[in-house]
Structure formats: structure tokens, C-alpha cells
Design a protein around this motif. Sequence first.
Motif, PDB file in Angstrom:
ATOM      1  N   ASN A   7       0.838  -1.183   0.000  1.00  0.00           N
ATOM      2  CA  ASN A   7       0.000   0.000   0.000  1.00  0.00           C
ATOM      3  C   ASN A   7       0.877   1.237   0.000  1.00  0.00           C
ATOM      4  N   GLN A   8       0.913   1.959  -1.114  1.00  0.00           N
ATOM      5  CA  GLN A   8       1.724   3.166  -1.242  1.00  0.00           C
ATOM      6  C   GLN A   8       0.817   4.378  -1.188  1.00  0.00           C
ATOM      7  N   THR A   9       1.137   5.295  -0.307  1.00  0.00           N
ATOM      8  CA  THR A   9       0.401   6.548  -0.234  1.00  0.00           C
ATOM      9  C   THR A   9       1.351   7.685  -0.569  1.00  0.00           C
ATOM     10  N   ARG A  14       8.896   8.841   0.904  1.00  0.00           N
ATOM     11  CA  ARG A  14       8.854   7.605   0.103  1.00  0.00           C
ATOM     12  C   ARG A  14       8.943   6.376   1.003  1.00  0.00           C
ATOM     13  N   ARG A  15       8.129   6.336   2.018  1.00  0.00           N
ATOM     14  CA  ARG A  15       8.119   5.213   2.943  1.00  0.00           C
ATOM     15  C   ARG A  15       6.723   4.593   2.928  1.00  0.00           C
ATOM     16  N   PHE A  16       6.669   3.273   2.770  1.00  0.00           N
ATOM     17  CA  PHE A  16       5.395   2.573   2.831  1.00  0.00           C
ATOM     18  C   PHE A  16       5.634   1.150   3.315  1.00  0.00           C
ATOM     19  N   THR A  17       4.553   0.412   3.519  1.00  0.00           N
ATOM     20  CA  THR A  17       4.667  -0.919   4.111  1.00  0.00           C
ATOM     21  C   THR A  17       4.047  -1.984   3.211  1.00  0.00           C
ATOM     22  N   ILE A  18       4.440  -3.215   3.500  1.00  0.00           N
ATOM     23  CA  ILE A  18       3.842  -4.397   2.885  1.00  0.00           C
ATOM     24  C   ILE A  18       3.256  -5.210   4.029  1.00  0.00           C
ATOM     25  N   GLN A  19       1.982  -5.586   3.883  1.00  0.00           N
ATOM     26  CA  GLN A  19       1.266  -6.274   4.956  1.00  0.00           C
ATOM     27  C   GLN A  19       0.812  -7.649   4.505  1.00  0.00           C
ATOM     28  N   THR A  26       4.885  -6.820   7.335  1.00  0.00           N
ATOM     29  CA  THR A  26       5.955  -7.798   7.142  1.00  0.00           C
ATOM     30  C   THR A  26       7.238  -7.158   6.625  1.00  0.00           C
ATOM     31  N   HIS A  27       7.100  -6.080   5.846  1.00  0.00           N
ATOM     32  CA  HIS A  27       8.246  -5.391   5.258  1.00  0.00           C
ATOM     33  C   HIS A  27       7.964  -3.893   5.217  1.00  0.00           C
ATOM     34  N   GLU A  28       9.033  -3.116   5.194  1.00  0.00           N
ATOM     35  CA  GLU A  28       8.933  -1.685   4.948  1.00  0.00           C
ATOM     36  C   GLU A  28       9.749  -1.361   3.709  1.00  0.00           C
ATOM     37  N   GLN A 126      -1.971   0.548  -4.714  1.00  0.00           N
ATOM     38  CA  GLN A 126      -2.000  -0.707  -3.968  1.00  0.00           C
ATOM     39  C   GLN A 126      -1.737  -1.850  -4.931  1.00  0.00           C
ATOM     40  N   TYR A 127      -0.954  -2.802  -4.469  1.00  0.00           N
ATOM     41  CA  TYR A 127      -0.716  -4.022  -5.222  1.00  0.00           C
ATOM     42  C   TYR A 127      -1.186  -5.198  -4.392  1.00  0.00           C
ATOM     43  N   GLU A 128      -2.060  -6.021  -4.972  1.00  0.00           N
ATOM     44  CA  GLU A 128      -2.441  -7.292  -4.362  1.00  0.00           C
ATOM     45  C   GLU A 128      -1.466  -8.332  -4.876  1.00  0.00           C
ATOM     46  N   LEU A 129      -0.731  -8.954  -3.970  1.00  0.00           N
ATOM     47  CA  LEU A 129       0.315  -9.896  -4.345  1.00  0.00           C
ATOM     48  C   LEU A 129       0.003 -11.271  -3.790  1.00  0.00           C
ATOM     49  N   THR A 130       0.257 -12.287  -4.572  1.00  0.00           N
ATOM     50  CA  THR A 130       0.129 -13.669  -4.133  1.00  0.00           C
ATOM     51  C   THR A 130       1.487 -14.315  -4.260  1.00  0.00           C
TER      52      THR A 130
END
Length: 169
Positions: A7-9, A14-19, A26-28, A126-130
Amino acid sequence: MKSLLMNQTMDLNRRFTIQDEAGHVTHEVTGQLLQMQKNWQLVQEEAEIGRVTKQTFSMLPHILVEVDGRVVATIQKTGFLMFADYRIDSRDLQIDINWATMTFSVTYQGNKIGQGKRRWVRFGKQYELTLLDEAAETVFLSVVLGLDRAKADKTVSTLFSDNWAGGKK
């Protein structure tokens, strides 16, 4: 199999997270906006595990995707201005991407490790990742960051043209 959401806002740092699917971070991803050579670091538990670097001082800009200090892919700009496109080069990776819709799948050493798609949201991206192979999580997430950077550049360079190329690059 693991579901992730990047999710990039709009953020000047330029800081965002991966959930993960439960909403746990889980990651920044950190980066610098006001630098000549743009870098994005993939961080897990305060340690850098991947890096995406946009090389600006070359004949045609290209993006390096690194994991553990080793370049695993380059995304090279081909053409100029309105006719810009990108070519993805890697020995171990195969990336099938539709640049117009930003749907993609990533194969690493012959095994499909993940797939994703961009969701359209009002503010940011936003990227939906599998993730299909958890052992290749760092490679997959680093590649997604590289593709996102190339897409952002491609959008700017093709504002006034209709040169979207779909399919494998």
C-alpha cells in the motif's frame, strides 16, 4: 501460498509498508525523493534485504533490482520520450507483464513464485500480491518494486502517446 498487500500513499519520505492477509506489517520500503540516483530499500526487521536503484546517468535510464547485494534483474528503458518502453533482462527470472493493467507473474529458476495486480485507489497505489514460494519472497518483492518504478516512469514518458505495449517484455 501467502497473500500480501503493498500500500503506497503520497509521502515525501517515500516510505510505505507491505502487509500480510492479517494486516501485520511484514516489510517496509524506504526511499529518498530528492536524490539524483533514486534508491528504494526493502527492509525486514530493520535489515535491508533488497534494493531497487534507478540509474540516471546512463545513455538510457535503467533500474537495477538487487537481492543480497547481487543484481537479479535489470529493467532497461528503450526508446525516447513518447515512444519509451521497457525491456526486462535476467538470467533466472521470467516476468510476464501487461504494462497497461499492471498484472504480472514472476517465475524464478523455472518455478512460478508469485503474481500480482495493481488495484486502483484514490490516493496512492496498492498491489495485491500472491506469493507462491515463500523461499523466494525477497526476490519477488524486489521485482515488484522494480516494476512499479518502471511503470511510474513509463506513465510520465507516455502521457501524450498511446504506445502501451502489453504482454511479455
